[in-house]
Design an enzyme around this catalytic site. Structure first.
Site, PDB file in Angstrom:
ATOM      1  N   PHE A 109       0.806  -1.220   0.000  1.00  0.00           N
ATOM      2  CA  PHE A 109       0.000   0.000   0.000  1.00  0.00           C
ATOM      3  C   PHE A 109       0.836   1.266   0.000  1.00  0.00           C
ATOM      4  CE2 PHE A 109       0.803  -0.094   4.538  1.00  0.00           C
ATOM      5  CZ  PHE A 109       0.618   1.190   5.001  1.00  0.00           C
ATOM      6  N   LYS A 110       2.081   1.167   0.428  1.00  0.00           N
ATOM      7  CA  LYS A 110       2.938   2.353   0.472  1.00  0.00           C
ATOM      8  C   LYS A 110       3.171   2.951  -0.915  1.00  0.00           C
ATOM      9  CE  LYS A 110       3.491   1.634   4.889  1.00  0.00           C
ATOM     10  NZ  LYS A 110       4.728   1.370   5.593  1.00  0.00           N
ATOM     11  N   ASP A 111       3.045   2.123  -1.967  1.00  0.00           N
ATOM     12  CA  ASP A 111       3.234   2.628  -3.334  1.00  0.00           C
ATOM     13  C   ASP A 111       2.230   3.722  -3.679  1.00  0.00           C
ATOM     14  OD1 ASP A 111       5.374   0.908  -4.120  1.00  0.00           O
ATOM     15  OD2 ASP A 111       3.946  -0.717  -4.458  1.00  0.00           O
TER      16      ASP A 111
END
Length: 465
Positions: A109-111
């Site tokens: 999810f950090k992308d």
């Protein structure tokens, strides 16, 4: 839009100044002076927007110093690397809506935030004819997403600290096999909290920060939180088009408080009742669930788990929520955080009622996680990673009949293949991007968790004009 510090020690700054500042120069975290409210008519008009168009509508409420065409182009470029046009698809299994946040280049999810932040940094540095040396700590996924967000960018060097042998093998390899000349990986002998404390301490050395052109890519950077607000709005719009009940609950696996804080901002932005409850789901490192349930925000020992990105005790983003909890009083926020640094504890029992109006909390044991992965696969044929399983386990304990419940799926199960395969008794088919990581060349420095050693390393390798 003006931005301020939770500790009140800076003059208001613009969005782009806030992005470049990262951690506020007074040691606090940066927040918008006001949270814009979205009316029901405007919200309804967003129903048919693509993810990129929605991102512009949400972000432009907070960004008024980047021209519209340039902001749209930055957003478009940031999500071009995702493997689905939807960017953040929702899938439906049983009574749960799974929000898949792992379709970016590092499968986490950090992308969603770091592709955007990397492009913002590049845009601003070119505009200002400047350079930046990014310094950050990771508990697993932030590091690789940050590295992929800025690898090869001419004006940026990046230094990422991760806890040695406390991230998954694939997480480690995703970071250390990026051998671009502007990427520096540092494995520290210690925990994520040790690394994050070093990073914050170095950022508070204002002379060093200025001389070395330091920038922050951890969720202490407001742009990270802002990009994550978008997928809450996106999920709510999706639910509204499929369910008669417009109120939505979210279950959020979190250790650093950044992901669920983005949900808190979305809840305050959207029309009343759009987001009903935010369920804060933790693993055995349960400082945040203890805070919600008992008003006890106190450190304990970090316990290694199968969901290493959540193996955190000192949550970097908690100060932002604390600021709102303390009636947006920077002096009280500063005093509370000073007590926390000195004693490792903040007593919030007097605020329990307010906290429990904002959040529900639950924790999952290691046995809970393994059972959840296995049972959900058996019932629905859907495979999830251990972090997502924390959220799903907690969601199923708190689900209310008739209320749509979205669970954030924060990483692809292939990133934690050994754990997942043991639970479902099946060999996973890994995404192509991580199939041959173990065979690739790695580059990483192993160092003690010593602030001065890290400072010396950054100084030696920093980029300058």
């Amino acid at each position: 839009m003006q931005y301020i510090s939770t500790r009140g020690g800076i003059n208001p700054v613009s969005f782009t100044e806030a992005v470049l500042m990262g951690l506020a120069t007074d040691g606090g975290l940066i927040l918008p002076r006001t949270i814009p409210r979205i009316g029901s008519e405007t919200y309804a008009e967003w129903q048919e927007l693509s993810y990129q168009e929605l991102a512009f509508e949400v972000m432009s409420r907070f960004i008024d110093d980047i021209p519209e065409a340039e902001l749209r182009e930055l957003i478009s470029r940031s999500y071009a690397s995702f493997d689905t046009e939807e960017v953040v698809p929702l899938v439906h299994h049983g009574s749960l809506h799974i929000v898949e946040l792992f379709h970016g280049p590092t499968l986490a999810f950090k992308d969603v935030a770091l592709q955007f932040l990397g492009n913002i940094f590049e845009y601003l540095l070119e505009k200002n004819d400047s350079v930046m040396n990014i310094l950050g700590a990771t508990s697993g996924d932030t590091g690789s997403a940050a590295i992929y967000g800025v690898r090869g960018k001419e004006r940026i060097n990046i230094f990422i600290l991760h806890p040695h042998e406390r991230v998954s093998k694939i997480q480690e390899k995703q970071m250390t096999t990026v051998t671009d000349s502007n990427v520096f990986n540092i494995a520290i002998r210690g925990t994520f909290d040790d690394g994050q404390a070093i990073v914050k301490s170095i950022f508070n050395d204002l002379d060093f920060k200025e001389k070395q052109h330091l920038g922050a890519i951890n969720s202490i950077n407001w742009a990270r939180v802002l990009a994550q607000v978008v997928y809450y709005v996106h999920a709510c719009l999706h639910i509204a088009s499929h369910e008669s009940d417009k109120a939505t609950d979210f279950s959020v696996p979190t250790g650093n408080f950044g992901d669920i804080f983005a949900g808190y901002i979305a809840k305050r932005m959207l029309p009343e009742g759009t987001i009903r409850k935010l369920l804060l789901a933790t693993n055995s490192n349960d400082i945040l669930s203890r805070m919600v349930q008992d008003g006890d925000y106190s450190l304990s020992e970090v316990v290694p788990t199968s969901s290493p990105s959540m193996d955190i005790q000192s949550a970097s983003n908690f100060e932002r929520y604390l600021y709102y909890l303390l009636d947006e009083d920077p002096n009280r926020t500063t005093q509370a955080m000073t007590r926390f640094v000195e004693t490792g504890s903040i007593d919030l029992t007097d605020f329990r009622d307010q906290i429990q109006r904002d959040f529900v909390a639950e924790k999952a044991t290691e046995a809970d996680v393994s059972t959840c992965i296995a049972d959900f696969y058996k019932k629905h044929g859907y495979i999830m990673d251990p972090h997502t399983a924390v959220g799903v386990h907690c969601a199923l304990k708190h689900q209310r009949k008739g209320i749509p419940l979205c669970c954030l799926a924060t990483a692809h199960p292939g990133k934690f293949g050994d754990i997942v395969e043991a639970a479902i008794k099946k060999t996973l088919e890994l995404p192509e991007s991580i199939q041959n990581l173990s065979d690739k060349e790695s580059r990483c420095e192993l160092m003690d968790a010593d602030r001065n050693l890290i400072k010396d390393f950054v100084k030696k390798h920093a980029k300058h004009i």
